[in-house]
Design a protein around this motif. Structure first.
Motif, PDB file in Angstrom:
ATOM      1  N   ASN A   1      -7.583  -5.161 -15.551  1.00  0.00           N
ATOM      2  CA  ASN A   1      -6.547  -5.141 -15.533  1.00  0.00           C
ATOM      3  C   ASN A   1      -5.557  -5.896 -16.537  1.00  0.00           C
ATOM      4  N   ARG A   2      -6.202  -7.536 -16.623  1.00  0.00           N
ATOM      5  CA  ARG A   2      -5.714  -8.464 -17.588  1.00  0.00           C
ATOM      6  C   ARG A   2      -6.202  -7.580 -19.585  1.00  0.00           C
ATOM      7  N   LEU A   3      -7.661  -6.903 -19.527  1.00  0.00           N
ATOM      8  CA  LEU A   3      -7.706  -6.600 -20.810  1.00  0.00           C
ATOM      9  C   LEU A   3      -6.876  -4.710 -21.308  1.00  0.00           C
ATOM     10  N   LEU A   4      -7.180  -4.068 -19.649  1.00  0.00           N
ATOM     11  CA  LEU A   4      -5.731  -3.361 -19.985  1.00  0.00           C
ATOM     12  C   LEU A   4      -4.625  -3.381 -18.673  1.00  0.00           C
ATOM     13  N   PRO A   5      -3.954  -3.921 -19.400  1.00  0.00           N
ATOM     14  CA  PRO A   5      -2.651  -4.364 -18.410  1.00  0.00           C
ATOM     15  C   PRO A   5      -1.752  -2.713 -17.471  1.00  0.00           C
ATOM     16  N   TYR A   6      -2.018  -1.885 -18.700  1.00  0.00           N
ATOM     17  CA  TYR A   6      -1.691  -0.413 -17.329  1.00  0.00           C
ATOM     18  C   TYR A   6      -2.669  -0.091 -16.395  1.00  0.00           C
ATOM     19  N   ILE A   7      -3.435  -0.319 -16.264  1.00  0.00           N
ATOM     20  CA  ILE A   7      -4.735  -0.091 -15.531  1.00  0.00           C
ATOM     21  C   ILE A   7      -4.120  -1.299 -13.901  1.00  0.00           C
TER      22      ILE A   7
ATOM     23  N   ALA B   1      -6.537   0.809  -8.407  1.00  0.00           N
ATOM     24  CA  ALA B   1      -6.740   1.808  -8.687  1.00  0.00           C
ATOM     25  C   ALA B   1      -8.063   1.537  -9.459  1.00  0.00           C
ATOM     26  N   ALA B   2      -8.272   0.438 -10.091  1.00  0.00           N
ATOM     27  CA  ALA B   2      -9.322   0.722 -10.823  1.00  0.00           C
ATOM     28  C   ALA B   2     -10.404   0.277  -9.838  1.00  0.00           C
ATOM     29  N   MET B   3     -10.026  -0.475  -8.496  1.00  0.00           N
ATOM     30  CA  MET B   3     -11.281  -0.596  -7.419  1.00  0.00           C
ATOM     31  C   MET B   3     -10.959   0.317  -7.311  1.00  0.00           C
ATOM     32  N   MET B   4     -10.427   1.150  -6.559  1.00  0.00           N
ATOM     33  CA  MET B   4     -10.765   2.616  -5.984  1.00  0.00           C
ATOM     34  C   MET B   4     -11.820   3.513  -7.245  1.00  0.00           C
ATOM     35  N   VAL B   5     -11.200   3.295  -8.290  1.00  0.00           N
ATOM     36  CA  VAL B   5     -12.457   4.068  -9.240  1.00  0.00           C
ATOM     37  C   VAL B   5     -14.119   3.494  -9.501  1.00  0.00           C
TER      38      VAL B   5
END
Length: 284
Positions: free
Chosen positions: A147-153, A157-161
């Motif tokens: 999220n820090r590198l790609l704020p739009y993610i 959602a990242a944890m689920m993926v």
């Protein structure tokens, strides 16, 4: 100091200094006692460590440490360093426990018992750790870095993926049955951690629309010993000036609150919703 004050001090002490180590102990016990013996992959770094142990025989504690180490180094460079240091300390303690109980053979059970009880114990442990504002690394730390590198993610959602990727990997290694029990374990873990973080005694918020707001508020504060807030309101359809009373109450007080509404103003309108968290003084 009175007895109530002493009890509060003891509770605050236990919550501040015991929640974190107890939570980590529960996580380690659930992982070694229920998940590892049945190769139940519940996502996260620990799930990945179980897969690695099965494929190449590297013990859980080594895989867990090796995978998390670069994550903490990276996080140290981009996040609050105090938080990262606390989280790294929690992760080292977790790794140490896994090393100490490396030869633990697990609890005699079946897939269902392992998924349900393992998920419950692990979830309780996670909840206790999160209540201290700490983490043991894994997918939540990885998701924060993404999220820090790609704020739009977004982090959830990242944890689920990430968790689904680990579970799918477990599906390829251990087969569909263990993967499905892993999904059950994740669901149980989520509910157990929510129980620790939020509890079961949810309060209620009542919103009362009435023409007799002042009298209604006095009855509520006098009979229920609850504070209430009176807000001037206007009906959108009728344009009529009315009043809205907002009151937080325990669940067992809702029937009495309903009776007050019917008695004071039979034409009043009330709706009730759950409160998941209250900050400030509240007596249940």
């Amino acid at each position: 100091m009175d007895k109530g004050g002493n009890m509060k001090e003891i509770y605050d002490f236990l919550q501040k200094y015991c929640s974190l180590p107890l939570g980590i102990v529960l996580m380690a016990f659930a992982l070694k006692g229920f998940f590892e013996p049945f190769n139940i992959v519940s996502g996260g770094v620990t799930g990945l460590a179980i897969i690695i142990e099965d494929i190449v025989g590297i013990p859980l504690w080594i895989s867990n440490l090796v995978i998390n180490l670069p994550l903490f180094v990276w996080a140290y460079l981009v996040f609050n360093r105090g938080f990262v240091i606390r989280a790294a300390g929690a992760e080292l303690f977790f790794t140490f426990l896994l090393y100490v109980i490396e030869d633990f053979k697990g609890v005699e059970s079946d897939f269902v018992t392992s998924a349900v009880f393992g998920g419950t114990i692990y979830g309780l442990g996670i909840g206790l750790v999160l209540r201290t504002g700490t983490t043991t690394g894994g997918t939540d730390l990885t998701a924060s870095i993404i999220n820090r590198l790609l704020p739009y993610i977004k982090i959830p959602a990242a944890m689920m993926v990430l968790d689904m990727a680990v579970i799918l990997t477990g599906f390829g290694v251990f087969g569909a049955v263990r993967a499905m029990y892993g999904i059950i374990a994740v669901a149980v873990m989520s509910k157990a951690s929510d129980f620790v973080l939020e509890g079961l005694n949810f309060a209620k918020a009542a919103f009362i629309i009435s023409d007799r707001g002042g009298e209604m508020g006095r009855a509520i504060t006098g009979e229920l010993d609850r504070g209430a807030t009176l807000i001037e309101a206007r009906g959108v359809y009728s344009g009529r000036e009315r009043q809205m009373i907002v009151v937080a109450a325990s669940r067992r007080q809702i029937p009495a609150l309903r009776a007050i509404c019917r008695r004071v103003d039979p034409g009043s309108f009330m709706f009730v919703t759950d409160i998941r968290e209250i900050i400030g003084k509240f007596r249940s």
